[in-house]
Design an enzyme around this catalytic site. Structure first.
Site, PDB file in Angstrom:
ATOM      1  CE1 TYR A   1       0.023 -11.266 -17.211  1.00  0.00           C
ATOM      2  CE2 TYR A   1      -0.576 -12.684 -19.041  1.00  0.00           C
ATOM      3  CZ  TYR A   1       0.315 -11.827 -18.436  1.00  0.00           C
ATOM      4  OH  TYR A   1       1.511 -11.537 -19.052  1.00  0.00           O
TER       5      TYR A   1
ATOM      6  NE  ARG B   1       3.125 -18.451 -14.579  1.00  0.00           N
ATOM      7  CZ  ARG B   1       3.569 -18.373 -15.828  1.00  0.00           C
ATOM      8  NH1 ARG B   1       4.864 -18.314 -16.071  1.00  0.00           N
ATOM      9  NH2 ARG B   1       2.735 -18.352 -16.840  1.00  0.00           N
TER      10      ARG B   1
ATOM     11  NE  ARG C   1      -8.196   5.488  -8.908  1.00  0.00           N
ATOM     12  CZ  ARG C   1      -7.243   6.188  -8.282  1.00  0.00           C
ATOM     13  NH1 ARG C   1      -7.548   6.962  -7.277  1.00  0.00           N
ATOM     14  NH2 ARG C   1      -5.987   6.091  -8.682  1.00  0.00           N
TER      15      ARG C   1
ATOM     16  CE  LYS D   1       1.460 -15.190 -17.519  1.00  0.00           C
ATOM     17  NZ  LYS D   1       2.373 -14.517 -18.437  1.00  0.00           N
TER      18      LYS D   1
ATOM     19  CD  GLU E   1      10.929 -11.790 -17.694  1.00  0.00           C
ATOM     20  OE1 GLU E   1      10.412 -12.901 -17.874  1.00  0.00           O
ATOM     21  OE2 GLU E   1      10.601 -11.045 -16.756  1.00  0.00           O
TER      22      GLU E   1
ATOM     23  CG  LEU F   1       6.614 -15.086 -15.328  1.00  0.00           C
ATOM     24  CD1 LEU F   1       5.825 -14.647 -14.095  1.00  0.00           C
ATOM     25  CD2 LEU F   1       5.719 -15.023 -16.556  1.00  0.00           C
TER      26      LEU F   1
HETATM   27  N1  PLP Z   1       8.324 -13.632 -19.222  1.00  0.00           N
HETATM   28  C1  PLP Z   1       7.312 -12.759 -19.378  1.00  0.00           C
HETATM   29  C2  PLP Z   1       7.514 -11.337 -18.985  1.00  0.00           C
HETATM   30  C3  PLP Z   1       6.077 -13.190 -19.904  1.00  0.00           C
HETATM   31  O1  PLP Z   1       5.069 -12.317 -20.047  1.00  0.00           O
HETATM   32  C4  PLP Z   1       5.927 -14.544 -20.288  1.00  0.00           C
HETATM   33  C5  PLP Z   1       4.675 -15.031 -20.844  1.00  0.00           C
HETATM   34  O2  PLP Z   1       3.739 -14.308 -21.070  1.00  0.00           O
HETATM   35  C6  PLP Z   1       7.009 -15.416 -20.110  1.00  0.00           C
HETATM   36  C7  PLP Z   1       8.186 -14.927 -19.558  1.00  0.00           C
HETATM   37  C8  PLP Z   1       6.910 -16.866 -20.502  1.00  0.00           C
HETATM   38  O3  PLP Z   1       6.097 -17.550 -19.610  1.00  0.00           O
HETATM   39  P1  PLP Z   1       5.301 -18.875 -20.036  1.00  0.00           P
HETATM   40  O4  PLP Z   1       6.321 -19.833 -20.558  1.00  0.00           O
HETATM   41  O5  PLP Z   1       4.664 -19.333 -18.783  1.00  0.00           O
HETATM   42  O6  PLP Z   1       4.327 -18.461 -21.088  1.00  0.00           O
END
Ligand code: PLP
Length: 286
Positions: A33, A52, A100, A148, A181, A206
């Site tokens: 997503y 991304r 499934r 993501k 993070e 991420l």
């Molecule tokens: N880290 C995680 C785990 C996230 O879910 C997100 C955003 O949803 C981010 C970092 C920040 O990413 P972005 O700046 O692309 O929104």
């Protein structure tokens, strides 16, 4: 005005929008997503988000559900139909609907859902005036959080824990006590010498789009960024701390695990990054 969602080729009433019970996103979290901020009628950093997405799809050997160009048109159309000028646009791609079975299905078209919603324009701004509180939690996620994916259960649990502790974000901490993070954001500190520090994004976090754009913003403001590990203790003792994400931009952190950061007020460097962000970010007309 009723909300409209895009689901696999159709614009439908949001309240009736649905996917099949054997969608692999539903059964295996086999999907990816993106969330883009919509600000002043623009979709913020759309090309970086789509880059991304391309990487996430590639890492999971998933095909684009529609071409990149068509996806951009759909995102704009969903934003337009929902009359969002401040808010966000969400897109989700899954491997599709199939009986499934763990292995990849053959000849199945990926599913695509796009939604958009309005957000109170003042909400994040008010939050930035006071800053947010963070709790730390042990890292429990898989190794590929650089992709993501919609597999967000550890993030759900971490953010619920934050809420129960009266905080707005949880920071995942690795086995060495270094901050990774947030549950839905990247983590940053500002050192006593005014250096911005954030964890390297090769693997294990991420690579946030806002994080990437903040490197550009920092450059414009003459601030230096260092990508290195930092501990929870270093963050507590830092001059400033903040998080970044598409929905929060740079958001001051004023408390970590009950310890006040600096004087407990949002830091001036964080606020200057926040202020300059929109001038630097790429704005695609919605
Ligand atoms: N880290 C995680 C785990 C996230 O879910 C997100 C955003 O949803 C981010 C970092 C920040 O990413 P972005 O700046 O692309 O929104």
């Amino acid at each position: 005005m009723p909300r409209i969602a895009y689901v696999n080729g159709r614009y439908v009433a949001h309240r009736d929008a649905s996917v099949h019970i054997e969608d692999r996103g539903y059964q295996f979290a086999d999907g990816v997503y993106e969330v883009c901020e919509v600000a002043r009628g623009f979709i913020v950093d759309m090309p970086r988000h789509l880059d991304r997405l391309e990487r996430s799809l590639k890492e999971l050997s998933m095909a684009w559900p529609v071409s990149r160009r068509v996806l951009m048109l759909i995102m704009r159309e969903v934003v337009r139909r929902n009359r969002v000028s401040t808010g966000l646009v969400y897109l989700q791609v899954t491997r599709g609907v199939a009986s499934r079975d763990f292995v990849f299905p053959q000849g199945v078209h990926p599913s695509l859902v796009v939604t958009a919603r309005k957000v109170d324009p003042g909400f994040q701004a008010r939050r930035a005036e006071t800053g947010i509180k963070v709790v730390t939690v042990p890292e429990t996620r898989w190794d590929r959080v650089d992709i993501k994916t919609v597999g967000l259960l550890p993030n759900v649990l971490a953010k619920q824990k934050a809420k129960e502790a009266g905080c707005q974000e949880a920071w995942f901490v690795d086995i060495e006590g270094k901050v990774k993070e947030g549950g839905s954001s990247n983590a940053w500190i500002v050192t006593r010498d005014g250096l911005l520090v954030t964890r390297p994004a090769d693997r294990g976090i991420l690579r946030g789009i806002t994080r990437t754009t903040l490197f550009d913003v920092a450059g414009k403001l003459g601030l230096k960024v260092e990508e290195r590990y930092f501990s929870v203790e270093e963050a507590k003792a830092a001059r400033e701390a903040f998080i970044s994400s598409a929905t929060t931009i740079a958001m001051p952190v004023v408390e970590i695990d009950g310890t006040t950061v600096a004087n407990g007020q949002p830091g001036s460097i964080t606020l200057s990054l926040r202020e300059a962000f929109f001038d630097v970010a790429e704005k695609s007309p919605a």
